[in-house]
Design an enzyme around this catalytic site. Structure first.
Site, PDB file in Angstrom:
ATOM      1  N   GLY A 170      13.146  -5.814  16.371  1.00 15.35           N
ATOM      2  CA  GLY A 170      14.416  -5.233  16.772  1.00 15.35           C
ATOM      3  C   GLY A 170      14.392  -3.721  16.832  1.00 15.35           C
ATOM      4  O   GLY A 170      13.937  -3.121  17.809  1.00 15.35           O
ATOM      5  N   ASN A 207      24.262 -17.038  16.807  1.00 14.65           N
ATOM      6  CA  ASN A 207      24.525 -15.866  15.984  1.00 14.65           C
ATOM      7  C   ASN A 207      25.745 -16.138  15.116  1.00 14.65           C
ATOM      8  O   ASN A 207      26.868 -15.830  15.494  1.00 14.65           O
ATOM      9  CB  ASN A 207      24.744 -14.677  16.917  1.00 14.65           C
ATOM     10  CG  ASN A 207      25.008 -13.401  16.162  1.00 14.65           C
ATOM     11  OD1 ASN A 207      25.080 -13.392  14.940  1.00 14.65           O
ATOM     12  ND2 ASN A 207      25.154 -12.319  16.888  1.00 14.65           N
ATOM     13  N   ASN A 229      19.347 -11.697  10.035  1.00 14.63           N
ATOM     14  CA  ASN A 229      20.208 -10.733  10.677  1.00 14.63           C
ATOM     15  C   ASN A 229      20.348  -9.524   9.726  1.00 14.63           C
ATOM     16  O   ASN A 229      19.647  -9.455   8.731  1.00 14.63           O
ATOM     17  CB  ASN A 229      21.580 -11.367  10.977  1.00 14.63           C
ATOM     18  CG  ASN A 229      22.213 -10.740  12.217  1.00 14.63           C
ATOM     19  OD1 ASN A 229      22.155  -9.533  12.404  1.00 14.63           O
ATOM     20  ND2 ASN A 229      22.820 -11.558  13.052  1.00 14.63           N
ATOM     21  N   ASN A 282      21.199 -15.635  22.859  1.00 11.86           N
ATOM     22  CA  ASN A 282      21.931 -15.469  21.601  1.00 11.86           C
ATOM     23  C   ASN A 282      23.409 -15.749  21.862  1.00 11.86           C
ATOM     24  O   ASN A 282      24.024 -15.143  22.730  1.00 11.86           O
ATOM     25  CB  ASN A 282      21.689 -14.032  21.099  1.00 11.86           C
ATOM     26  CG  ASN A 282      22.244 -13.767  19.721  1.00 11.86           C
ATOM     27  OD1 ASN A 282      23.401 -13.370  19.581  1.00 11.86           O
ATOM     28  ND2 ASN A 282      21.426 -13.965  18.696  1.00 11.86           N
ATOM     29  N   ALA A 306      23.672 -10.864  22.445  1.00 17.61           N
ATOM     30  CA  ALA A 306      24.670 -11.912  22.223  1.00 17.61           C
ATOM     31  C   ALA A 306      25.594 -12.088  23.417  1.00 17.61           C
ATOM     32  O   ALA A 306      26.041 -11.114  24.017  1.00 17.61           O
ATOM     33  CB  ALA A 306      25.507 -11.575  20.992  1.00 17.61           C
ATOM     34  N   GLY A 308      15.779  -2.522  10.252  1.00 17.24           N
ATOM     35  CA  GLY A 308      14.628  -1.630  10.160  1.00 17.24           C
ATOM     36  C   GLY A 308      13.765  -1.901   8.939  1.00 17.24           C
ATOM     37  O   GLY A 308      14.073  -2.785   8.124  1.00 17.24           O
ATOM     38  N   CYS A 358      26.933 -12.202  12.643  1.00 19.40           N
ATOM     39  CA  CYS A 358      27.172 -10.825  13.042  1.00 19.40           C
ATOM     40  C   CYS A 358      28.216 -10.184  12.137  1.00 19.40           C
ATOM     41  O   CYS A 358      29.357 -10.638  12.082  1.00 19.40           O
ATOM     42  CB  CYS A 358      27.635 -10.741  14.482  1.00 19.40           C
ATOM     43  SG  CYS A 358      27.893  -9.027  14.964  1.00 19.40           S
ATOM     44  N   LYS A 388      20.740 -18.481  13.539  1.00 26.91           N
ATOM     45  CA  LYS A 388      20.348 -17.190  12.967  1.00 26.91           C
ATOM     46  C   LYS A 388      21.129 -16.905  11.700  1.00 26.91           C
ATOM     47  O   LYS A 388      22.348 -16.754  11.712  1.00 26.91           O
ATOM     48  CB  LYS A 388      20.597 -16.088  13.990  1.00 26.91           C
ATOM     49  CG  LYS A 388      20.137 -14.727  13.521  1.00 26.91           C
ATOM     50  CD  LYS A 388      19.869 -13.806  14.670  1.00 26.91           C
ATOM     51  CE  LYS A 388      19.467 -12.427  14.197  1.00 26.91           C
ATOM     52  NZ  LYS A 388      19.266 -11.529  15.332  1.00 26.91           N
ATOM     53  N   GLY A 410      12.687  -5.524  10.242  1.00 22.87           N
ATOM     54  CA  GLY A 410      11.845  -4.380   9.909  1.00 22.87           C
ATOM     55  C   GLY A 410      10.432  -4.412  10.442  1.00 22.87           C
ATOM     56  O   GLY A 410       9.615  -3.578  10.062  1.00 22.87           O
TER      57      GLY A 410
HETATM   58  C1  LIG Z   1      21.703  -2.291  17.697  1.00 22.39           C
HETATM   59  C2  LIG Z   1      21.525  -3.699  17.248  1.00 22.39           C
HETATM   60  C3  LIG Z   1      22.223  -4.735  17.868  1.00 22.39           C
HETATM   61  C4  LIG Z   1      22.065  -6.046  17.459  1.00 22.39           C
HETATM   62  N1  LIG Z   1      22.739  -7.040  18.110  1.00 22.39           N
HETATM   63  C5  LIG Z   1      22.531  -8.336  17.751  1.00 22.39           C
HETATM   64  C6  LIG Z   1      23.138  -9.397  18.470  1.00 22.39           C
HETATM   65  O1  LIG Z   1      23.837  -9.186  19.457  1.00 22.39           O
HETATM   66  N2  LIG Z   1      22.928 -10.675  18.061  1.00 22.39           N
HETATM   67  C7  LIG Z   1      22.133 -10.955  16.973  1.00 22.39           C
HETATM   68  O2  LIG Z   1      21.975 -12.113  16.624  1.00 22.39           O
HETATM   69  N3  LIG Z   1      21.529  -9.968  16.296  1.00 22.39           N
HETATM   70  C8  LIG Z   1      21.714  -8.667  16.651  1.00 22.39           C
HETATM   71  N4  LIG Z   1      21.064  -7.667  15.949  1.00 22.39           N
HETATM   72  C9  LIG Z   1      20.193  -8.014  14.831  1.00 22.39           C
HETATM   73  C10 LIG Z   1      18.727  -8.071  15.252  1.00 22.39           C
HETATM   74  O3  LIG Z   1      18.517  -9.047  16.226  1.00 22.39           O
HETATM   75  C11 LIG Z   1      17.803  -8.339  14.047  1.00 22.39           C
HETATM   76  O4  LIG Z   1      18.137  -9.583  13.484  1.00 22.39           O
HETATM   77  C12 LIG Z   1      17.930  -7.283  12.973  1.00 22.39           C
HETATM   78  O5  LIG Z   1      18.129  -6.011  13.548  1.00 22.39           O
HETATM   79  C13 LIG Z   1      16.707  -7.219  12.053  1.00 22.39           C
HETATM   80  O6  LIG Z   1      15.532  -6.913  12.757  1.00 22.39           O
HETATM   81  P1  LIG Z   1      14.944  -5.406  12.872  1.00 22.39           P
HETATM   82  O7  LIG Z   1      14.896  -4.849  11.501  1.00 22.39           O
HETATM   83  O8  LIG Z   1      13.614  -5.561  13.516  1.00 22.39           O
HETATM   84  O9  LIG Z   1      15.915  -4.648  13.732  1.00 22.39           O
HETATM   85  C14 LIG Z   1      21.221  -6.342  16.381  1.00 22.39           C
HETATM   86  C15 LIG Z   1      20.515  -5.308  15.756  1.00 22.39           C
HETATM   87  C16 LIG Z   1      20.653  -4.002  16.168  1.00 22.39           C
HETATM   88  C17 LIG Z   1      19.882  -2.917  15.456  1.00 22.39           C
END
Ligand SMILES: Cc1cc2nc3c(=O)[nH]c(=O)nc-3n(C[C@H](O)[C@H](O)[C@H](O)COP(=O)(O)O)c2cc1C
Ligand SMILES: Cc1cc2nc3c(=O)[nH]c(=O)nc-3n(C[C@H](O)[C@H](O)[C@H](O)COP(=O)(O)OP(=O)(O)OC[C@H]3O[C@@H](n4cnc5c(N)ncnc54)[C@H](O)[C@@H]3O)c2cc1C
Ligand SMILES: Cc1cc2nc3c(=O)[nH]c(=O)nc-3n(C[C@H](O)[C@H](O)[C@H](O)COP(=O)(O)OP(=O)(O)OC[C@H]3O[C@@H](n4cnc5c(N)ncnc54)[C@H](O)[C@@H]3O)c2cc1C
Ligand SMILES: Cc1cc2nc3c(=O)[nH]c(=O)nc-3n(C[C@H](O)[C@H](O)[C@H](O)COP(=O)(O)O)c2cc1C
Ligand code: FES
Ligand code: FES
Lengths: 249, 307, 307, 249
Positions: free
Chosen positions: B265, B127, B192, B99, B46, B217, B130, B165, B244
């Site tokens: 992610g 975004n 998210n 983002n 972001a 996750g 958040c 998002k 996840g």
């Molecule tokens: C450490 C971390 C930082 C994240 N930072 C952002 C961010 O800056 N902007 C955003 O839109 N989503 C952010 N997310 C959300 C991820 O982009 C994603 O939507 C979310 O983790 C679900 O996917 P996953 O289960 O594969 O991690 C972040 C997630 C994690 C774990």
């Protein structure tokens, strides 16, 4: 450069209460590992890897040693790994302790599971040669490990909180006993680091820090801490070792 | 040959797999593990109007099959990102999705404008969801009117396609999706993180310094799949699915639910090579389940495909 | 001696641990594994006005650290439950909480009345949050006004204390909690399951015949903890906490977040002895973390305890 | 009575493609197990247990055998269990096949992983003695297992979908070959059960059914299916074996 590597558990043994020493076979990491760097170790069934310092490395036979305390479910899982099993690690991660020129007098100050990286460091400094002294603090006698190993290259003072082994007290209580030195290196729990850096604020020194990590490689900002200069540092990438004056503890 | 290519507004992806925002920084670190050119695209961390230092640590905690994070949008600010980070990504010759975050609509606008003026960004991801910052973020992500307003305002100042998002922390995700579609969004990113908390028994305090954090996750995958399935039936703009994903099979599940492309992610943290590994395995998995291309699979398994 | 006893409206519990509704039937099956007298209480499977046969199968699916279910409130109907099931539980000499469901408010009323007329039930738990039935359930659980209305109507016909079971599938859980408190609820149960979906790659269909189902198990624990923490700061009625509990440490985490007692659902399936095992370990865990009693720990670790 | 029991893996071997035979030591279960009952087996790291039929039991030495196909992550995890390891199972679960009086002529009709429970059943019926015949269907030659074992007590016909072993076709194609019989017992995939019960609708028979399970003990209603009489049956508790006329397939 950090890589994702397979390592084979060569041996695993208890060196103190809940404290496991594990020797891992991996040529690449053993060759690159610098004291103060860490491995980001897979714990089966867990989302996040566990950061564990490199406690020793042997380039000849291609092994690295880690020493860790079983505190939660990840280290418990790790402790259950038997010799012969393989796991993946990311490593070597971060920046290690900078070496000072040969002939320097250095003081190592370690607390609990902060002791392991100082072993590899001290052993490496001793061969430069530097004059190495060590102060190692533990909770109590059952937690003490590597006393003999440190004595092989360093005048070593052990302190325990309850006095059940060595001197009674905190590492800062016995710093005077160590006599004069040019640089110090310290690793241990944050309150200890705070006390040590406060006490030694006029001495140049290096601290190794801990923080909860996500990626372990500098991509996620999980381990970012404020720097003295107003910016920030990522412990996993810019650290875990920092000049004492650079970070706010 | 299984066709992995995907065409989305503003994005020609050679495959549907990209790292998710915040889990990949600005690409540098993972470029040491593999050639980023293998990726479908990259979604960068972001960007806000000015530098943000984020929340105090601890910022992450582990949970069963997942993790919580409360980074708090730490980033160097849009200008520095454009100056210091994007040039590196430009060399990789992959689409870049920026983002965009903010605490007021003006900030979203300002960041979007700045990205719009470079030629190093192919699309924006707003975004609005958040959960880890006190202002903005979440409040735009849970109110359809606010979400529509941000979308509209950003669309007005930007020629870049806008993916909004969505937050899963809402009663009715359809409403959110329909509102941003009506406001001009070119696509939707979802989901998210779910807001969660973990309490440390020893300190008797929330483990995260920010107290709450975002759950991500494998634990949240069923929620992501359900929401994508639900939204797919009500919008006609494409969906970038996430939540996840950690295998090529997971990618196929997202495609079947209705995602047109996917983001990975949390799984990057466990396995830095996860994205290229998934990309390599995807043709085999598609083939095994009877698909010739990614496009073939999109939306073929959601509830709407049968009802 | 660590004091495990908990006093809640209508309930004198010798310990805070009870099986969650729908995961324990009416107790018979688990009574073969252990003496149910060890439990703090039992929450029985949802009762509706007349017999329900539920959804087609498959009704359950496994997910990372959790599961989805779409049983669809199958139950023999309140009359048969009173006649055939409650007498058995009465012998066990533990408090019985009856989970009440319906598709219209009249049905909730009718079921509540029926339980009220027996002396075999100590409290009601209003299931306004079942995601697995087409009518009722969810719609009461996501609209504060509807939730308040059901609560009020049931309170009017029942002398039994009423615990309202909240759905996590909402934007603002505080609002739901405050609405039911204002409507006269004696306590809150939370959380019910998160709505999720899993798609079967082979059949290209949602695995559950009902398509969506409720996500439970350790995966959702961080969401439960966060919501309990949030609600605790805004209501003064007690909370029965649930969502992913599978150890005595988990129980303590719920108490710290603000739960006054807890229910264990999904974990019974993996380990039918989980409830008595947790009850046995709880004193040691409380002691290890410095608590002399359950009451001592309640609310000591949530965000409100520090802010 | 169902109990939660620890079992020790005594042996584990591949009997056909992706098909594992595992012998488990447990005195209690071996003593109580009746053909047609199942175990609800722990798969480490998984929320739900896996229902697996009891394929054999030996009271003398205190073992039960299970035979399962690796289809997903739970059975994969199970297949990785080495001899000497322990796991927990719930069992024995459900109601088994009812035995008919000595002298009856019975036909066993099994498909794929529906074959295992029929082995224990057939072996038990043969000693009554009953006259036992078996028709076993598999996808193809690589999937066939236990032919020899069945032949020890039953006239056995093997069919494969692709004809790569035994007869080509479906089990229902060769029922005539089996000659006359008094009762049939069948277990296998639902389409096979439908075809068999339709074909044999004038014969008394018993079917063993499968359904996704939660608790496995009758408490959660996950496995409830409509019964012919308008009510419902729980497969885990009332079944998995039902008289063919009682259930709707
Ligand atoms: C450490 C971390 C930082 C994240 N930072 C952002 C961010 O800056 N902007 C955003 O839109 N989503 C952010 N997310 C959300 C991820 O982009 C994603 O939507 C979310 O983790 C679900 O996917 P996953 O289960 O594969 O991690 C972040 C997630 C994690 C774990
Ligand atoms: C750079 C670095 C080097 C380290 N070196 C060593 C070492 O050589 N020996 C050793 O015993 N320990 C070391 N630690 C601490 C070690 O990482 C933790 O004890 C370990 O991660 C705990 O995992 P767990 O599963 O047992 O605990 P849990 O509490 O179950 O872990 C839950 C989560 O919190 C994280 N976590 C918990 N405690 C810490 C901590 N103190 N620091 C960072 N993350 C934590 C875990 O990684 C995991 O993500 C080091 C930490 C860092 C950051
Ligand atoms: C009474 C009964 C007896 C059985 N006996 C045998 C046997 O002797 N040998 C054998 O190989 N298989 C048997 N099965 C099928 C076996 O339970 C499944 O193949 C197994 O659960 C699949 O688990 P998995 O983790 O490999 O698959 P996954 O698909 O990863 O499992 C995911 C979830 O779905 C469930 N599931 C998937 N397929 C089935 C299925 N066919 N039936 C029930 N649940 C399923 C799993 O239990 C798990 O909860 C039996 C099933 C039942 C109900
Ligand atoms: C199979 C199953 C059936 C359920 N049936 C009911 C029900 O009838 N009424 C109800 O209020 N909650 C029901 N629930 C929800 C649980 O009571 C509980 O709120 C939820 O599962 C979270 O707890 P857990 O993670 O410990 O399972 C059911 C849950 C499961 C898994
Ligand atoms: S752990 Fe991700 S940046 Fe340090
Ligand atoms: S699996 Fe729970 S009732 Fe059968």
């Amino acid at each position: 450069m950090i890589k994702k590597e397979m390592v084979r558990v060569e041996s695993s043994s208890l060196v103190a209460r809940d404290t496991v020493k594990m020797v891992l076979e991996n040529e690449y990491i053993s060759r690159l590992a610098v004291p103060g760097q860490f491995l980001h170790v897979e714990a089966a069934g867990h989302t996040l890897r566990r950061p564990i310092s490199i406690a020793d490395a042997d380039r000849e036979i291609g092994t690295v040693t880690i020493i860790f305390r079983v505190t939660g479910s990840g280290t418990k899982q790790l402790a259950s790994c038997q010799p012969g099993m393989t796991l993946t690690v990311l490593g070597p991660n971060g920046n290690g302790f900078p070496f000072m020129q040969a002939g320097s007098r250095v003081l190592l100050i370690g607390g609990g599971i902060g002791v392991p990286p100082l072993y590899y460091l001290g052993r490496s400094l001793a061969v430069k040669p530097c004059t190495v002294k060590a102060i190692l603090g533990f909770q109590s006698a059952a937690d003490v490990f590597y006393e003999k190993e440190f004595r092989e290259f360093a005048g070593t003072v052990i302190v325990t909180n309850d006095g059940s082994f060595g001197e009674k007290g905190l590492v800062t209580d016995v710093i005077e006993q160590a006599g004069s030195f040019d640089y110090y290196y310290t690793c241990g729990p944050t309150p200890m680091l705070q006390a040590v850096t406060r006490k030694l604020k006029r001495k140049p020194g290096f601290v190794s820090m801990e923080e909860y990590m996500g990626c372990g490689v500098g991509a996620c900002f999980a381990c970012a801490i404020p720097a003295r200069d107003g910016g920030y540092k990522k412990i996993c990438k810019d650290g875990p070792v920092f000049p004492a004056e650079e970070v706010r503890l | 040959m299984t066709n992995l290519a995907v065409k989305l507004p503003g994005l020609s992806l050679k495959n549907p797999v990209m790292p998710a925002s915040g889990c990949f920084g600005f690409g540098r670190e993972y470029s040491k593990f593999y050639d980023l050119g293998k990726l479908g695209a990259v979604i960068i961390k972001a960007a806000t109007g000015s530098e943000l230092f984020g929340n105090p640590t601890p910022r992450v905690a582990e949970t069963p099959s997942g993790m919580l994070n409360a980074i708090g949008l730490q980033n160097p600010g849009v200008e520095k990102i454009i100056e210091h980070e994007l040039p590196f990504l430009s060399q990789c010759e992959i689409p870049v999705i920026a983002n965009v975050a903010g605490s007021i609509i003006d900030e979203y606008e300002m960041v979007a404008k700045a990205f719009n003026q470079t030629d190093m960004v192919n699309a924006l991801e707003l975004n609005i969801s958040c959960p880890n910052v006190k202002q903005g973020g979440m409040q735009f992500g849970t109110d359809p009117k606010m979400a529509a307003m941000v979308t509209e305002r950003v669309k007005r100042v930007s020629n870049l396609p806008v993916y909004v998002k969505l937050s899963p922390n809402v009663t009715d995700i359809k409403k959110m999706a329909k509102a941003v579609e009506a406001a001009g969004a070119d696509g939707i990113s979802m989901i998210n993180t779910l807001t969660g908390m973990q309490i440390d028994l020893k300190s008797r305090k929330p483990l995260l310094a920010n107290q709450t954090g975002g759950l991500s996750g494998p634990a949240i995958k069923p929620v992501a799949i359900r929401m994508i399935d639900e939204v797919k039936q009500h919008v006609s703009i494409p969906i970038i699915g996430m939540g996840g994903i950690s295998s090529a099979e997971d990618v196929l599940e997202f495609l079947l639910a209705g995602a047109d492309a996917v983001a990975v992610g949390t799984a990057n943290f466990q396995n830095p090579l996860i994205c290229p590994e998934i990309i390599e395995e995807l043709p085999g998995v598609l083939h095994r389940f009877g698909f010739d291309s990614v496009a073939d699979a999109v939306g073929k398994g959601g509830s709407h495909a049968h009802v």
